[in-house]
Design an enzyme around this catalytic site. Sequence first.
Site, mmCIF file in Angstrom:
data_model
loop_
_atom_site.group_PDB
_atom_site.id
_atom_site.type_symbol
_atom_site.label_atom_id
_atom_site.label_comp_id
_atom_site.label_asym_id
_atom_site.label_seq_id
_atom_site.Cartn_x
_atom_site.Cartn_y
_atom_site.Cartn_z
ATOM 1 C CB ALA A 125 -6.623 -2.361 -2.219
ATOM 2 C CD GLU A 147 -4.559 0.404 -1.634
ATOM 3 O OE1 GLU A 147 -4.078 -0.639 -1.142
ATOM 4 O OE2 GLU A 147 -3.947 1.123 -2.452
ATOM 5 C CG ASP A 191 0.976 -7.989 0.689
ATOM 6 O OD1 ASP A 191 2.029 -8.612 0.479
ATOM 7 O OD2 ASP A 191 -0.053 -8.145 -0.001
ATOM 8 C CB CYS A 244 4.237 -11.031 -5.014
ATOM 9 S SG CYS A 244 3.794 -9.512 -5.845
HETATM 10 N N1 SAM Z 1 -2.347 -6.815 0.618
HETATM 11 C C1 SAM Z 1 -3.084 -6.879 -0.624
HETATM 12 C C2 SAM Z 1 -3.778 -8.215 -0.727
HETATM 13 O O1 SAM Z 1 -3.305 -9.194 -0.119
HETATM 14 O O2 SAM Z 1 -4.830 -8.288 -1.369
HETATM 15 C C3 SAM Z 1 -2.184 -6.609 -1.804
HETATM 16 C C4 SAM Z 1 -1.392 -5.339 -1.658
HETATM 17 S S1 SAM Z 1 -0.442 -4.898 -3.047
HETATM 18 C C5 SAM Z 1 0.844 -6.029 -2.993
HETATM 19 C C6 SAM Z 1 0.319 -3.426 -2.508
HETATM 20 C C7 SAM Z 1 -0.615 -2.262 -2.248
HETATM 21 O O3 SAM Z 1 0.181 -1.137 -1.837
HETATM 22 C C8 SAM Z 1 -1.412 -1.800 -3.448
HETATM 23 O O4 SAM Z 1 -2.785 -1.852 -3.160
HETATM 24 C C9 SAM Z 1 -0.953 -0.376 -3.698
HETATM 25 O O5 SAM Z 1 -1.991 0.491 -4.104
HETATM 26 C C10 SAM Z 1 -0.422 0.035 -2.335
HETATM 27 N N2 SAM Z 1 0.575 1.116 -2.422
HETATM 28 C C11 SAM Z 1 1.158 1.629 -3.513
HETATM 29 N N3 SAM Z 1 1.987 2.627 -3.179
HETATM 30 C C12 SAM Z 1 1.916 2.764 -1.859
HETATM 31 C C13 SAM Z 1 2.523 3.637 -0.933
HETATM 32 N N4 SAM Z 1 3.364 4.578 -1.304
HETATM 33 N N5 SAM Z 1 2.192 3.500 0.349
HETATM 34 C C14 SAM Z 1 1.330 2.535 0.740
HETATM 35 N N6 SAM Z 1 0.741 1.688 -0.092
HETATM 36 C C15 SAM Z 1 1.023 1.801 -1.377
#
Ligand code: SAM
Length: 471
Positions: A125, A147, A191, A244
């Site tokens: 997400a 997500e 990501d 990022c």
């Molecule tokens: N890939 C997305 C995009 O390009 O639009 C952005 C992703 S963002 C950098 C990282 C995502 O990892 C967030 O949506 C967050 O909710 C999720 N996240 C947070 N904690 C996590 C966990 N323990 N395991 C997997 N995902 C997690």
Amino acid sequence: MERDRRDPSERQDRIGKGSEHVAVFQDKIQQLLGPEASDLEVALGSQPPVSIRLNATKWSLPSKDPVPWCTSGQYLAERPAFTFDPLFHAGCYYVQEPASMLLEQAFLASGLSGKDIIALDLCAAPGGKTTHLRSLLSSSSLLVANEIDRKRQFILQENLWKWGAANTVICGSDPRDLDRLPEFFDLIVVDAPCSGEGMFRKDAFARAQWSPALVQHCCGLQRTVLQHAWQALKPGGTLFYSTCTWETAENEDQMAELIAMGAVPIKIPVEPAWGMRMGVDGLGLRCYPHKVRGEGFFIAALRKPGIHVEERLIGPLTDNASQPEMAAWLNEDRPWQLVEHDQIQFAIDGQHITNIRSIANALRVLSPGVPLAEKKGDEWRPHAALALAGDRSTNVFPEIALSYDQALAYLRGTALPAKDARGTALATYNGHGLGWLRGAGNRWNNLLPASWRIKAQRPIAPNVPWAPSHR
Ligand code: SAM
């Protein structure tokens, strides 16, 4: 970057106040960049570039200022009011920060172009990388977008449904559940949630929440996510890892741990003029906004050791469709199979039915394919996502072509005046499906989901340059 949604007082206990940590951050950047650190600080105080990535299956726009590392990426001269562009709502493009479009170069380097594979975007997400990957993969490849965060699952679903591509499964699981899918995927994109330094220019919150403790916390999350992703990767499979942030501990150090387990780095070729920098110890690529026209970003590609066995699981083409006639709502170019899930009829490309069953046994599937219809009382109504699906047949539902102003009224949820309106019709703008209308005699009732509607009254920025009157 992961936004911390907990109560702010609790958050400060763990990560402290951002402003107290400025010196720590500056020290780290000084160590990484030496005399260039001040150039980065200047860049972080400047306006970020604005860019979009086109959905080539729906729309094209001559490019005045292309993003050089992404065939469908374009810079815009200023940030327009995207919300007031019906094409934005039709999934014709995605507003995305340019550096993260480097995913395309990683994909080219992986050698997976044109192959039919099973891919997973694990932290998906709101869907920037997923929509990009969907455009890069062959149309027969299966892409799973996962997500963990419940609130973010809604926006992921909306963005992917609007992108309109088949063979896209949306899931809402913890990465630990991947242990039930050992060696399943040919490609996994992580990501990762990160400390977000690369977003300091765009997002004041990222700056405010930064602290050494947050970096440590993110490192732990990333290590766990990567371990589960790694075992779900087929031997010979490819992992893309991105963040990022510029923290070595969140980037190259994470990659080094996988390399110690046998992973082999894949070089991602880039043009020197684009400004990317090699990662620490030659691992991956780093983007800094004083060098690259984009935000801060890190990306690396790794290959899992072992022999990649090319196999395509072809599933049986029979299933329990309760509404088989709905298959006619889609073009006949795939062996569609209909399945019912949570009161929604979905169409699945039959060649992936076995794969999707395996996925559903392991992960919490939210959307297994193209949504066709949802049950309202005793009635099946066309699903909002079908209006935007690339595979929707254009011969089934009458279409009502809307002007720009009518399209905006529709997107606000307004009913449209009509004469003798009956049945279900598709509201379109410039030939692109927006959503459904229901005839009620002298008006068309608006069936656009409430959460997809425009809430703002008027734009606070100029209209997109391609709007009819560019007001
Ligand atoms: N890939 C997305 C995009 O390009 O639009 C952005 C992703 S963002 C950098 C990282 C995502 O990892 C967030 O949506 C967050 O909710 C999720 N996240 C947070 N904690 C996590 C966990 N323990 N395991 C997997 N995902 C997690």
